[in-house]
Motif scaffolding. Structure first.
Motif, short mmCIF file in Angstrom:
data_model
loop_
_atom_site.label_atom_id
_atom_site.label_comp_id
_atom_site.label_asym_id
_atom_site.label_seq_id
_atom_site.Cartn_x
_atom_site.Cartn_y
_atom_site.Cartn_z
N ALA A 41 0.85 44.58 -8.61
CA ALA A 41 0.80 44.25 -9.90
C ALA A 41 1.30 42.69 -10.05
N SER A 42 1.37 42.18 -11.02
CA SER A 42 1.47 40.86 -11.63
C SER A 42 2.84 40.81 -12.13
N SER A 43 3.42 39.73 -12.54
CA SER A 43 4.85 39.59 -13.16
C SER A 43 4.48 39.85 -14.65
N THR A 44 3.25 39.57 -15.19
CA THR A 44 2.90 40.00 -16.45
C THR A 44 3.02 41.46 -16.61
N ASP A 45 2.42 42.19 -15.86
CA ASP A 45 2.37 43.61 -15.73
C ASP A 45 3.87 44.24 -15.81
N LEU A 46 4.84 43.65 -15.03
CA LEU A 46 6.17 44.04 -14.90
C LEU A 46 7.00 43.75 -16.28
N VAL A 47 6.71 42.72 -16.91
CA VAL A 47 7.16 42.35 -18.23
C VAL A 47 6.81 43.40 -19.40
N ALA A 48 5.62 43.69 -19.20
CA ALA A 48 4.89 44.66 -20.19
C ALA A 48 5.36 46.13 -20.13
N ALA A 49 6.03 46.23 -18.64
CA ALA A 49 6.49 47.66 -18.63
C ALA A 49 7.92 47.73 -18.95
N GLY A 50 8.48 46.53 -19.18
CA GLY A 50 9.85 46.57 -19.62
C GLY A 50 10.73 46.62 -18.07
N GLU A 51 10.21 46.18 -17.14
CA GLU A 51 11.01 46.25 -16.06
C GLU A 51 12.16 45.03 -15.79
N ARG A 52 13.45 45.53 -15.15
CA ARG A 52 14.17 44.59 -15.11
C ARG A 52 14.95 44.50 -13.77
N PHE A 53 15.44 43.54 -13.40
CA PHE A 53 15.87 43.37 -11.66
C PHE A 53 17.04 42.45 -11.92
N ASP A 54 18.34 42.64 -11.20
CA ASP A 54 19.22 42.02 -11.03
C ASP A 54 18.74 40.37 -10.28
N VAL A 55 18.04 40.34 -9.34
CA VAL A 55 17.72 39.01 -8.91
C VAL A 55 16.01 39.13 -8.72
N VAL A 56 15.50 37.90 -9.11
CA VAL A 56 14.09 37.83 -8.76
C VAL A 56 13.69 36.69 -7.84
N VAL A 57 12.92 36.83 -7.03
CA VAL A 57 12.51 35.84 -6.00
C VAL A 57 11.32 35.78 -5.80
N SER A 58 10.75 34.49 -4.99
CA SER A 58 9.33 34.53 -4.48
C SER A 58 9.45 33.26 -3.53
N ASN A 59 8.36 33.46 -2.49
CA ASN A 59 8.21 32.49 -1.45
C ASN A 59 6.97 32.09 -1.26
N HIS A 60 6.83 30.81 -1.38
CA HIS A 60 5.33 30.12 -1.45
C HIS A 60 4.40 30.41 -2.53
N VAL A 61 5.09 30.61 -3.69
CA VAL A 61 4.17 31.01 -4.84
C VAL A 61 3.80 29.74 -5.67
N LEU A 62 4.77 28.76 -5.64
CA LEU A 62 4.67 28.00 -6.99
C LEU A 62 3.69 27.02 -6.62
#
Length: 227
Positions: free
Chosen positions: A114-135
């Protein structure tokens, strides 16, 4: 090697949809070793993730662009050692990455294509969001969308870690990477990643309002935002 400016023309070999799948699979597996040596996430867990966890010690964490899943598994392991209980969801839009991530399971970790956009569309929520070596992989528009999605998904902290470009980082990786890169894309892609990556002032300049770029060791830069 001129490292004064980002070289965004470079493409990493593993980003090629037609790259050798056997080499790519070995690369995903080797990331667990490489990231343990160079990512600095063990310290970031203590300094930036733990302070952002709810008082209950139970949290839901999202790892965006999880690749082979080594960070997601590490977060759950560190949490258990430190008395926290995490549910970590690792997502990546690349089916090849999710296939590799699912080969090694860990209690408390799930992987989804899934992509971040998919999760937003699904209404997902998380306490902390992280990534490594993406930017450093993202162009301006994709980075802006990624960070905006991260803001929507995080009820607490968003924390994105990447390489901090410098001559010292390039030299150190060039010297050390042959020890772990045989049969993988680790050496070539790592050096290209450094050349594509940000300095702290460069990252701060392109971050949206409310985000802060921080220097971290070794040769790391963090993009941090609290909801």
């Amino acid at each position: 090697m001129d490292l004064r400016q980002r070289d965004t023309r470079l493409q990493e070999l593993m980003d090629d949809p037609g790259c050798d799948p056997r080499v790519l699979d070995r690369t995903f597996r080797r990331f667990a070793v490489v990231n343990a040596l160079v990512s600095g996430w063990r310290a970031v867990w203590r300094t930036h993730v733990v302070p952002a966890l709810p008082p209950s010690g139970r949290a839901r964490v999202l790892d965006l662009g999880c690749g082979g899943g080594d960070l997601a598994r590490s977060l759950v392991r560190w949490a258990g050692s430190d008395g926290f209980s995490l549910e970590v969801v690792g997502v990546d839009p690349d089916e090849r990455a999710i296939t590799a991530a699912r080969r090694s399971t860990a209690r408390g970790v799930t992987f989804r294509q899934a992509s971040s956009t998919d999760l937003v569309a699904a209404g997902e929520r998380f306490d902390v969001v992280v990534s490594n070596h993406v930017l450093h992989h993202l162009d301006d528009d994709a980075r802006a969308a990624f960070l905006a999605d991260s803001e929507r998904l995080a009820t607490g902290r968003s924390l994105h870690s990447d390489i901090r470009r410098s001559r010292q980082a390039y030299r150190a990786y060039a010297l050390a990477s042959p020890l772990v890169s045989a049969g993988t894309f680790v050496r070539v892609d790592g050096l290209r990643s450094i050349r594509r990556s940000f300095t702290v002032p460069e990252l701060q300049e392109v971050l949206p309002a409310g985000w802060t770029a921080e220097r971290a060791a070794p040769h790391r830069v963090l993009a941090v935002r609290d909801a």
